[in-house]
Design a protein around this motif. Structure first.
Motif, PDB file in Angstrom:
ATOM      1  N   MET A 234       1.102  -1.835   0.258  1.00  0.00           N
ATOM      2  CA  MET A 234       0.042  -0.217   0.180  1.00  0.00           C
ATOM      3  C   MET A 234       0.496   1.508  -0.072  1.00  0.00           C
ATOM      4  SD  MET A 234      -2.898  -1.329  -0.186  1.00  0.00           S
ATOM      5  CE  MET A 234      -3.604   0.141  -0.374  1.00  0.00           C
ATOM      6  N   GLN A 235       1.958   1.302  -0.213  1.00  0.00           N
ATOM      7  CA  GLN A 235       2.918   2.453  -0.629  1.00  0.00           C
ATOM      8  C   GLN A 235       2.596   3.063  -2.094  1.00  0.00           C
ATOM      9  OE1 GLN A 235       3.422   1.660   2.572  1.00  0.00           O
ATOM     10  NE2 GLN A 235       2.994  -0.467   1.875  1.00  0.00           N
ATOM     11  N   ARG A 236       3.053   4.063  -1.707  1.00  0.00           N
ATOM     12  CA  ARG A 236       2.598   5.113  -2.809  1.00  0.00           C
ATOM     13  C   ARG A 236       3.586   6.038  -2.936  1.00  0.00           C
ATOM     14  NH1 ARG A 236      -3.751   6.491  -2.156  1.00  0.00           N
ATOM     15  NH2 ARG A 236      -4.278   4.248  -2.757  1.00  0.00           N
ATOM     16  N   LEU A 237       3.971   6.366  -4.607  1.00  0.00           N
ATOM     17  CA  LEU A 237       5.376   7.376  -5.038  1.00  0.00           C
ATOM     18  C   LEU A 237       4.587   8.514  -5.888  1.00  0.00           C
ATOM     19  CD1 LEU A 237       8.251   8.057  -4.488  1.00  0.00           C
ATOM     20  CD2 LEU A 237       8.315   7.217  -6.845  1.00  0.00           C
ATOM     21  N   TYR A 238       4.538   9.770  -4.772  1.00  0.00           N
ATOM     22  CA  TYR A 238       3.641  10.952  -5.954  1.00  0.00           C
ATOM     23  C   TYR A 238       4.210  11.781  -6.658  1.00  0.00           C
ATOM     24  CZ  TYR A 238      -0.670   9.861  -3.279  1.00  0.00           C
ATOM     25  OH  TYR A 238      -1.904   9.066  -2.844  1.00  0.00           O
ATOM     26  N   LEU A 239       3.944  11.208  -8.949  1.00  0.00           N
ATOM     27  CA  LEU A 239       4.562  12.131  -8.850  1.00  0.00           C
ATOM     28  C   LEU A 239       4.286  13.601  -9.456  1.00  0.00           C
ATOM     29  CD1 LEU A 239       3.984   9.137 -12.001  1.00  0.00           C
ATOM     30  CD2 LEU A 239       6.293  10.277  -9.889  1.00  0.00           C
ATOM     31  N   PRO A 240       5.166  14.746 -10.122  1.00  0.00           N
ATOM     32  CA  PRO A 240       4.464  16.346  -9.699  1.00  0.00           C
ATOM     33  C   PRO A 240       3.585  16.487 -11.026  1.00  0.00           C
ATOM     34  CG  PRO A 240       7.160  15.980 -10.523  1.00  0.00           C
ATOM     35  CD  PRO A 240       6.334  14.486 -10.577  1.00  0.00           C
ATOM     36  N   ASP A 241       2.543  15.843 -11.208  1.00  0.00           N
ATOM     37  CA  ASP A 241       1.192  15.683 -12.314  1.00  0.00           C
ATOM     38  C   ASP A 241      -0.058  15.350 -11.198  1.00  0.00           C
ATOM     39  OD1 ASP A 241       1.564  13.422 -12.617  1.00  0.00           O
ATOM     40  OD2 ASP A 241       1.786  13.091 -14.198  1.00  0.00           O
TER      41      ASP A 241
ATOM     42  N   ARG B 235       1.597   2.931   3.485  1.00  0.00           N
ATOM     43  CA  ARG B 235       0.119   2.510   4.429  1.00  0.00           C
ATOM     44  C   ARG B 235       0.303   0.989   5.224  1.00  0.00           C
ATOM     45  NH1 ARG B 235      -5.183   4.352   1.380  1.00  0.00           N
ATOM     46  NH2 ARG B 235      -4.353   6.839   1.625  1.00  0.00           N
ATOM     47  N   SER B 236      -0.680   0.839   5.873  1.00  0.00           N
ATOM     48  CA  SER B 236      -0.323  -0.312   6.454  1.00  0.00           C
ATOM     49  C   SER B 236      -1.809  -1.420   6.172  1.00  0.00           C
ATOM     50  CB  SER B 236      -0.558  -0.587   8.217  1.00  0.00           C
ATOM     51  OG  SER B 236      -1.855   0.105   8.694  1.00  0.00           O
TER      52      SER B 236
ATOM     53  N   GLY C 209      -2.155   6.440   6.756  1.00  0.00           N
ATOM     54  CA  GLY C 209      -1.059   6.280   6.645  1.00  0.00           C
ATOM     55  C   GLY C 209       0.263   7.314   6.794  1.00  0.00           C
ATOM     56  N   ALA C 210       1.540   7.450   6.033  1.00  0.00           N
ATOM     57  CA  ALA C 210       1.669   8.785   6.282  1.00  0.00           C
ATOM     58  C   ALA C 210       2.678   8.984   5.011  1.00  0.00           C
ATOM     59  CB  ALA C 210       3.047   8.343   7.471  1.00  0.00           C
ATOM     60  N   ARG C 211       2.241  10.469   5.358  1.00  0.00           N
ATOM     61  CA  ARG C 211       2.636  11.189   3.868  1.00  0.00           C
ATOM     62  C   ARG C 211       4.280  11.572   3.877  1.00  0.00           C
ATOM     63  NH1 ARG C 211      -0.340  13.423  -1.511  1.00  0.00           N
ATOM     64  NH2 ARG C 211       1.484  14.119  -2.059  1.00  0.00           N
ATOM     65  N   VAL C 212       5.236  11.783   3.420  1.00  0.00           N
ATOM     66  CA  VAL C 212       6.685  12.319   3.439  1.00  0.00           C
ATOM     67  C   VAL C 212       6.374  12.979   1.784  1.00  0.00           C
ATOM     68  CG1 VAL C 212       8.907  12.346   3.837  1.00  0.00           C
ATOM     69  CG2 VAL C 212       7.605   9.900   4.627  1.00  0.00           C
ATOM     70  N   ASP C 213       7.188  14.444   2.206  1.00  0.00           N
ATOM     71  CA  ASP C 213       6.875  15.226   1.084  1.00  0.00           C
ATOM     72  C   ASP C 213       8.338  14.884   0.048  1.00  0.00           C
ATOM     73  OD1 ASP C 213       4.033  16.132   0.696  1.00  0.00           O
ATOM     74  OD2 ASP C 213       5.016  18.049   2.040  1.00  0.00           O
TER      75      ASP C 213
END
Length: 72
Positions: A1-8, A59-60, A66-70
């Motif tokens: 459940m881990q996500r990597l966010y992109l600039p778009d 996320r678990s 979850g926790a979001r890290v910029d």
């Protein structure tokens, strides 16, 4: 459940097979992490190009905040 966010604004999920391979073919997330303990493992995400991600979300489960890290 881990996500990597992109600039778009789009996101990609961690590559489960590549993450398992990076961790000596073990599922590091199979067992709960005891309170007060840490878990340091590599996560592998499928990305293309040279665009830097803007954030990672850990996320678990699908229902946890979850926790979001910029990353910017």
């Amino acid at each position: 459940m881990q996500r990597l966010y992109l600039p778009d604004g789009n996101w990609v999920s961690a590559d489960e097979a590549a993450t398992r391979a990076a961790n000596r073919n073990t599922d590091q997330f199979a067992d709960p992490i005891p309170p007060g303990e840490r878990l340091l493992v590599p996560l592998v995400f499928p990305t293309t190009g040279t665009t830097r991600p803007t954030a990672v979300e850990l996320r678990s489960s699908v229902f946890s905040a979850g926790a979001r890290v910029d990353l910017t």
